[in-house]
Scaffold this active site. Sequence first.
Site, mmCIF file in Angstrom:
data_model
loop_
_atom_site.group_PDB
_atom_site.id
_atom_site.type_symbol
_atom_site.label_atom_id
_atom_site.label_comp_id
_atom_site.label_asym_id
_atom_site.label_seq_id
_atom_site.Cartn_x
_atom_site.Cartn_y
_atom_site.Cartn_z
ATOM 1 N N GLN A 263 0.832 -1.199 0.000
ATOM 2 C CA GLN A 263 0.000 0.000 0.000
ATOM 3 C C GLN A 263 0.866 1.248 0.000
ATOM 4 O O GLN A 263 0.643 2.195 -0.756
ATOM 5 C CB GLN A 263 -0.895 -0.010 1.249
ATOM 6 C CG GLN A 263 -2.162 0.738 1.115
ATOM 7 C CD GLN A 263 -3.012 0.209 -0.022
ATOM 8 O OE1 GLN A 263 -3.516 0.991 -0.787
ATOM 9 N NE2 GLN A 263 -3.160 -1.091 -0.158
ATOM 10 N N HIS A 266 2.519 2.970 -3.152
ATOM 11 C CA HIS A 266 1.706 3.697 -4.142
ATOM 12 C C HIS A 266 2.051 5.176 -4.189
ATOM 13 O O HIS A 266 2.087 5.786 -5.258
ATOM 14 C CB HIS A 266 0.220 3.600 -3.780
ATOM 15 C CG HIS A 266 -0.478 2.450 -4.412
ATOM 16 N ND1 HIS A 266 -0.705 2.366 -5.755
ATOM 17 C CD2 HIS A 266 -1.024 1.325 -3.887
ATOM 18 C CE1 HIS A 266 -1.357 1.242 -6.033
ATOM 19 N NE2 HIS A 266 -1.555 0.585 -4.914
ATOM 20 N N GLU A 331 -10.151 1.601 3.223
ATOM 21 C CA GLU A 331 -10.408 1.148 1.854
ATOM 22 C C GLU A 331 -10.176 -0.358 1.755
ATOM 23 O O GLU A 331 -11.016 -1.091 1.265
ATOM 24 C CB GLU A 331 -9.467 1.904 0.897
ATOM 25 C CG GLU A 331 -9.645 1.527 -0.561
ATOM 26 C CD GLU A 331 -8.530 2.097 -1.436
ATOM 27 O OE1 GLU A 331 -7.501 2.560 -0.884
ATOM 28 O OE2 GLU A 331 -8.686 2.061 -2.671
ATOM 29 N N HIS A 332 -9.001 -0.804 2.229
ATOM 30 C CA HIS A 332 -8.663 -2.227 2.234
ATOM 31 C C HIS A 332 -8.466 -2.679 3.668
ATOM 32 O O HIS A 332 -7.719 -2.039 4.409
ATOM 33 C CB HIS A 332 -7.345 -2.487 1.490
ATOM 34 C CG HIS A 332 -7.327 -1.985 0.074
ATOM 35 N ND1 HIS A 332 -6.596 -0.882 -0.306
ATOM 36 C CD2 HIS A 332 -7.948 -2.419 -1.038
ATOM 37 C CE1 HIS A 332 -6.764 -0.674 -1.598
ATOM 38 N NE2 HIS A 332 -7.580 -1.584 -2.077
ATOM 39 N N ASP A 365 -6.246 -6.081 -6.135
ATOM 40 C CA ASP A 365 -5.940 -5.001 -7.060
ATOM 41 C C ASP A 365 -6.019 -5.448 -8.519
ATOM 42 O O ASP A 365 -6.171 -4.618 -9.415
ATOM 43 C CB ASP A 365 -4.527 -4.459 -6.801
ATOM 44 C CG ASP A 365 -4.458 -3.646 -5.523
ATOM 45 O OD1 ASP A 365 -5.515 -3.185 -5.065
ATOM 46 O OD2 ASP A 365 -3.340 -3.478 -4.990
ATOM 47 N N HIS A 424 -53.237 19.193 -5.365
ATOM 48 C CA HIS A 424 -52.948 17.762 -5.275
ATOM 49 C C HIS A 424 -54.236 16.976 -4.995
ATOM 50 O O HIS A 424 -54.477 15.933 -5.587
ATOM 51 C CB HIS A 424 -51.926 17.486 -4.168
ATOM 52 C CG HIS A 424 -50.527 17.850 -4.547
ATOM 53 N ND1 HIS A 424 -50.145 19.118 -4.907
ATOM 54 C CD2 HIS A 424 -49.394 17.092 -4.627
ATOM 55 C CE1 HIS A 424 -48.843 19.128 -5.178
ATOM 56 N NE2 HIS A 424 -48.364 17.916 -5.015
#
Lengths: 454, 454
Positions: A263, A266, A331-332, A365, A424
């Site tokens: 991770q 990145h 996220e993960h 991924d 209405h």
Amino acid sequence: MRILSSVEPDFPERWARICARGSEEDEAGVREAAARIVADVRSRGDAALLEHTRRLDGWQPAGAGALALGPGEFARAWRGLPAPARKALSVAARRIEAFHQRETDAVVPLYRDPLGARLGQVSRPLARVGLYVPGGTARYPSSVLMMAIPARVAGVKTVVAVSPADRATGEVDAWTLAACHVSGVSRLFKIGGAQAIAALAFGTPTVPAVDKICGPGNAYVAAAKRLVFGHVDIDMIAGPSEVLVLADASARPAEAAADLLAQAEHDPRAVAVLVATTERTARQVLAEAERQLASLPRADVARRSLEERGAAVIARNVAEAVRLADEFAPEHLVVLAKGASGIVPKLSRAGAVFLGSRTPEAVGDYVAGPSHVLPTAGTARFDSPLSVATFRRRMSVVEMSPRALAALAPAVEALTAAEGLEGHARAVRVRLAAPPGGATRSARRGGRARRRRP
Amino acid sequence: MRILSSVEPDFPERWARICARGSEEDEAGVREAAARIVADVRSRGDAALLEHTRRLDGWQPAGAGALALGPGEFARAWRGLPAPARKALSVAARRIEAFHQRETDAVVPLYRDPLGARLGQVSRPLARVGLYVPGGTARYPSSVLMMAIPARVAGVKTVVAVSPADRATGEVDAWTLAACHVSGVSRLFKIGGAQAIAALAFGTPTVPAVDKICGPGNAYVAAAKRLVFGHVDIDMIAGPSEVLVLADASARPAEAAADLLAQAEHDPRAVAVLVATTERTARQVLAEAERQLASLPRADVARRSLEERGAAVIARNVAEAVRLADEFAPEHLVVLAKGASGIVPKLSRAGAVFLGSRTPEAVGDYVAGPSHVLPTAGTARFDSPLSVATFRRRMSVVEMSPRALAALAPAVEALTAAEGLEGHARAVRVRLAAPPGGATRSARRGGRARRRRP
């Protein structure tokens, strides 16, 4: 990497700060620049698109036609790749498709209620979507697959991609084009930045306007996506990638460390957090990370991420570790603990959960199946992974029966009176005064007397 | 109200302008004022919330505690309503619940693939949601039901509402509180505007931070929702209400006219469009609308809406009328045509479709069942009705098997190499080098030799 223990008195406060990482808000300068570009492309179309591409992307397209690539170019790139590359793309594409084909729709199957009314909610694909694929010197063929294939499975007819070309060559790399081939992208435009988002949102003679824009990009892309939100749908504003590794004493430190580094490599802003149930495990994982960093090609990036954004937390036990993971809403989430799959029912706030020693986050991924486009920066509290549902919308369908209309009229009368909307109520009364069916106006003469409710 | 015919040469251009109604963008002054309020409430919490409420809502809460109402107040308001009012709220609540309970989830049921990997996508309720209910002198008990009940069905534990109190009395009206009672709202805070949105987004000691904010409001509310988007989820930016009535020669003009007026009476900015298949029908509907306007209490509002925003279009036939309706992507689509239900498969871009002579749009506003919170301003191209799905999120689950990991490793290697992310490949390799299972570190010594892929 900081080590925190949940038993320390200042832990709640420190943990809250770690959880509070946010997707950065747009800087004023970035937002203004993006707004100028968006307005320019919206008003001047292709001419503005070409100017901004020449200015910002550095290559010189001959004309707007030079921006577009199609199935011919995609197939050529595909044929030009070596066999193992084609194989890898095919394996990934097949698995992504197989997974997303199993997705069920959020609908209300049409039914008839006890009063004879027919009700339901049907689902439809969006007509046109645009996918932003970061480009330039980097390439992300996997992102093309992870967005375009769910869109295709959803039934979207026109799936266009945009990706900035290489500054020097004006080309988009062959992997990305081959990924367009294998995932059925309609066309790819060699544009990027705020100008690409504006072109997709409002359309130009060359680029079709779409209904939804997906995919991550730089700060200008994020700012432009916020600006066009409402004119078109956008998926989300993506923050830096992140992982939380939950490790109990049975976890192998080398595996936990490798997932943290995968991770961290990145982006210096990527977030890697370890939650271990013993101090020994935490120290072993950090030692392993140091060891693995020594030979990692992107060690500089990974080290900055770990030092500036990383954290290791020692929890009292697995139950507390699970609670902390859910609070963080990663996220993960990698679960390296005994009985990992038994933990899933206790989780509700992760983008994707990777269970057990055999499941490195990296398989998610590329080839596991579920799209890797996931909510970041704590938005897993409310956002979902990109899926078929991302590319479909629902539509409610109502068909009253004469009996249902008559039975429900008193409730409508009471509620319209409360809200002060007499028109209405009249729209109901005018029907009660006429006979049911597709009768023409003249048929009304035979209808029963107009009925008014108290 | 303008009459346009689709055979006229300038029709495409004029129709495009009618379709291009947008949700208005935030005015700079409104956005700045909203941003100041949001920042103030975020930094100073309850004190700022009280100040802005006193300044903008005109009543004088004694303290932050005076802003909160709960089940006790809701039950008291419920008991104080006359029986027909309670009946009307109960009927509506039961029907909304019955409809949304039938909603299916967008999930991927957990499965085991041919390589032994377990994959799926599970669905979870959001933890806390906030509902914005416009207030002041108006009251919208139906909006409470139409948002809170789907949230409850979704499994949301904490459903809080916000609604500005009456300037003079500092009270929220009994209908709204009774609607909170019948739909299971946890608490209602007597706050509104940008300060209410900020309080829900960031939390104060009195108001809990939520994961998602739903519901329409004024320009400041809309601007504040855009500003906090990303910190929390928001449902949509609501534009003025709108209807498209599709009428063939079998339609009763009085019914078509009543549905146009029921929309137009909401707001001078409301949009009511008629698409008729004959000129005669169009002229009859407009004449009926004039006749009905004469006695409508909110005729001034409705007339302004029709004159400034309305349009009547004559289409060549039903097929063209359907195409135009789908292009317009209306919030409400009323189909007054023979074989109305056969038209549904040709439609994909409406918020809700009301079929046939017995189905006035007004029943959908109150008692039909599906939530009346629908996409406006053309966003039905991509947005869905508020539903149970609005309040749930998905989470991907991946558990590889030893065989799956080994089989997929070559594809991961190839793709990580293409993307230049060696750390990702290593996270796979470190597992292939170790035996499967929850083995401890020492057990690795017995593992097979580290395997590298080419």
